[in-house]
Scaffold this active site. Sequence first.
Site, PDB file in Angstrom:
ATOM      1  N   CYS A 162       0.801  -1.226   0.000  1.00  0.00           N
ATOM      2  CA  CYS A 162       0.000   0.000   0.000  1.00  0.00           C
ATOM      3  C   CYS A 162       0.830   1.271   0.000  1.00  0.00           C
ATOM      4  O   CYS A 162       0.300   2.349  -0.260  1.00  0.00           O
ATOM      5  CB  CYS A 162      -0.929   0.032   1.208  1.00  0.00           C
ATOM      6  SG  CYS A 162      -1.524  -1.579   1.694  1.00  0.00           S
ATOM      7  N   HIS A 301      -4.222   7.633   5.351  1.00  0.00           N
ATOM      8  CA  HIS A 301      -4.173   6.334   4.666  1.00  0.00           C
ATOM      9  C   HIS A 301      -5.539   5.652   4.831  1.00  0.00           C
ATOM     10  O   HIS A 301      -6.033   5.033   3.896  1.00  0.00           O
ATOM     11  CB  HIS A 301      -3.076   5.470   5.270  1.00  0.00           C
ATOM     12  CG  HIS A 301      -3.136   4.035   4.836  1.00  0.00           C
ATOM     13  ND1 HIS A 301      -2.772   3.642   3.566  1.00  0.00           N
ATOM     14  CD2 HIS A 301      -3.544   2.906   5.475  1.00  0.00           C
ATOM     15  CE1 HIS A 301      -2.937   2.332   3.446  1.00  0.00           C
ATOM     16  NE2 HIS A 301      -3.411   1.850   4.587  1.00  0.00           N
ATOM     17  N   GLU A 312      -4.330   4.879  13.074  1.00  0.00           N
ATOM     18  CA  GLU A 312      -3.843   6.105  12.419  1.00  0.00           C
ATOM     19  C   GLU A 312      -4.228   7.353  13.209  1.00  0.00           C
ATOM     20  O   GLU A 312      -3.437   8.296  13.317  1.00  0.00           O
ATOM     21  CB  GLU A 312      -4.359   6.203  10.982  1.00  0.00           C
ATOM     22  CG  GLU A 312      -3.748   7.393  10.235  1.00  0.00           C
ATOM     23  CD  GLU A 312      -4.009   7.350   8.744  1.00  0.00           C
ATOM     24  OE1 GLU A 312      -4.752   6.454   8.281  1.00  0.00           O
ATOM     25  OE2 GLU A 312      -3.457   8.218   8.030  1.00  0.00           O
ATOM     26  N   LYS A 333      -9.973   7.386   0.410  1.00  0.00           N
ATOM     27  CA  LYS A 333     -10.246   5.999  -0.009  1.00  0.00           C
ATOM     28  C   LYS A 333     -11.742   5.707   0.132  1.00  0.00           C
ATOM     29  O   LYS A 333     -12.241   4.735  -0.445  1.00  0.00           O
ATOM     30  CB  LYS A 333      -9.436   4.996   0.818  1.00  0.00           C
ATOM     31  CG  LYS A 333      -7.937   4.972   0.449  1.00  0.00           C
ATOM     32  CD  LYS A 333      -7.184   3.868   1.193  1.00  0.00           C
ATOM     33  CE  LYS A 333      -5.722   3.743   0.768  1.00  0.00           C
ATOM     34  NZ  LYS A 333      -4.851   4.791   1.329  1.00  0.00           N
ATOM     35  N   HIS A 338      -9.097   1.572  -2.480  1.00  0.00           N
ATOM     36  CA  HIS A 338      -7.696   1.353  -2.149  1.00  0.00           C
ATOM     37  C   HIS A 338      -6.949   0.967  -3.410  1.00  0.00           C
ATOM     38  O   HIS A 338      -7.077  -0.162  -3.897  1.00  0.00           O
ATOM     39  CB  HIS A 338      -7.584   0.255  -1.093  1.00  0.00           C
ATOM     40  CG  HIS A 338      -6.243   0.180  -0.441  1.00  0.00           C
ATOM     41  ND1 HIS A 338      -5.109   0.765  -0.975  1.00  0.00           N
ATOM     42  CD2 HIS A 338      -5.853  -0.407   0.717  1.00  0.00           C
ATOM     43  CE1 HIS A 338      -4.091   0.545  -0.180  1.00  0.00           C
ATOM     44  NE2 HIS A 338      -4.507  -0.167   0.857  1.00  0.00           N
ATOM     45  N   PHE A 398       0.740  -3.185   4.593  1.00  0.00           N
ATOM     46  CA  PHE A 398       0.919  -4.538   5.139  1.00  0.00           C
ATOM     47  C   PHE A 398       2.409  -4.785   5.154  1.00  0.00           C
ATOM     48  O   PHE A 398       3.128  -4.418   4.228  1.00  0.00           O
ATOM     49  CB  PHE A 398       0.265  -5.569   4.216  1.00  0.00           C
ATOM     50  CG  PHE A 398      -1.191  -5.809   4.468  1.00  0.00           C
ATOM     51  CD1 PHE A 398      -1.873  -6.768   3.736  1.00  0.00           C
ATOM     52  CD2 PHE A 398      -1.894  -5.084   5.417  1.00  0.00           C
ATOM     53  CE1 PHE A 398      -3.228  -7.009   3.952  1.00  0.00           C
ATOM     54  CE2 PHE A 398      -3.246  -5.306   5.643  1.00  0.00           C
ATOM     55  CZ  PHE A 398      -3.915  -6.279   4.897  1.00  0.00           C
TER      56      PHE A 398
END
Lengths: 412, 79
Positions: A162, A301, A312, A333, A338, A398
């Site tokens: 990501c 994000h 976050e 997003k 995403h 990830f």
Amino acid sequence: MPSRRVLVTGMGFVTPHGDDADLIFDRVYAGESAIRTIRSGREEVAADVLVGTADWSPDEVTPLQKVAMDPVAQMALVAARRALGQAGLDQHDETLSAAGIYMGCGLGGAESHEEGYDEYHRRSSRKVRPSIVPRVMANAPAAHISMTWGIRGPSHTFSVACSSSAAATGEAFRAIRDGYLDCALAGGAEAMLCAPILVAWEAMGVIAKEHPDGPAASVRPFDLARTGFALAEGAGVLVLEAEEHARARGATPLGEVVGYGATSDAFNLTQPSMEGQAQAMKAALADAGIDAEAVGYVNAHATGTKVGDIAEIHAIKEAFGAHAARLAVSATKSMHGHLVGAAGAVEMGLTLMGLARGRVPPTANLTDPDPECDLDCVPLLGRELPDLEYALSNSFAFGGSNVSLVARRVTD
Amino acid sequence: MGARAKIEEMLVQKYGVDAERLSPGATMSDLGLDSLSLAELVFDIEDVFGIDIPADEAEFTTFGEAVALVDRHLSTRES
């Protein structure tokens, strides 16, 4: 090496909101979600899946180019064309023959990969299509852009899930700031909406369930009713240039990249760590040489997962201290999905466009904020921020790879 | 559809070749195909016609040679 200002002189995108940068921003600013369902998979195992499909015309790529290009590389090519068009650079320009290309891509040519496996098993023969390797390789988007525009500097492809294109942008920024290059294309692409890949993501329990109000209402970062994210496909390319170089050829700056922070959680493959994320943001601010108080907007994000969004928020509070309460933080997003390998570049593009216009996009579908996400997440409606000067864009991957980029509005 | 017409259709539709340039003497390179595209074309021809073209025969240079090669394999298969 002397430190130089790094300006953005072109931007190009292929996204679920289309492939015109201004229209993309307007639609996202208006809170419009492009998330929809597609029917995915073979008959017996077909299901509706929430995704952001790219709204673009593959006809821009010639049939002969397509022979050796997976859709991921095709989208990257179109985004690069838009960016270079805006920057006023073509393949005859010396700038490009000395430029570098830094691209992010998570999975490479996913569709070609699936076709390759399919063909091997179906044919039960050792003879398969010769174009599979070039179509599957993750560096294909960068390679095709390099070949089409005669870019002869370094070609790097970052595969950091990501945060791939955020890392690519940060590294390109550094290469120019530190004097290694005068110009670089930076961005990313992803096209992995293939049935076997979609089920693999679903297996992790991170994909959103359809909301009673429909697909467009289903990705709800920071909202109590959030259930996960929708994967999307697309590409984003930014043209980064050293200030003197851009000014010398009369290029119009669209914005500036001023800081880059990258950290690793060293914690868990799929669970985020607040500390690692906070550290990336602090590092980016320090790199930019600014205090937390100088930032007005954070493009989060935040994908819409229960755990990720909260982590976050905590990280932003840790990084910004008391100033966090004064930030506008939005999760786009919620609208474009995403984009994985393209996420960092597209979101940095939205951040730069927001800075230039003095207004920032909302978090769509944020009707019932989770009390644990208690910052100003710009619910539902875009916000005019005429004094906005600095903004941050986060990409947390990830594997625990965190990237934060700091952007600045250019007024000179 | 005869072999020639089928190969012509493949070149036009998948490889973006201008139909008007398809003379027997037109070389693959004239038609814009590089080595990878040529290898892909051979694979597609094998797939579509159900024939097997050994590597040493796959190095045809012109459109005419490609058609002749396919005709040869098709007639060998039929006999």
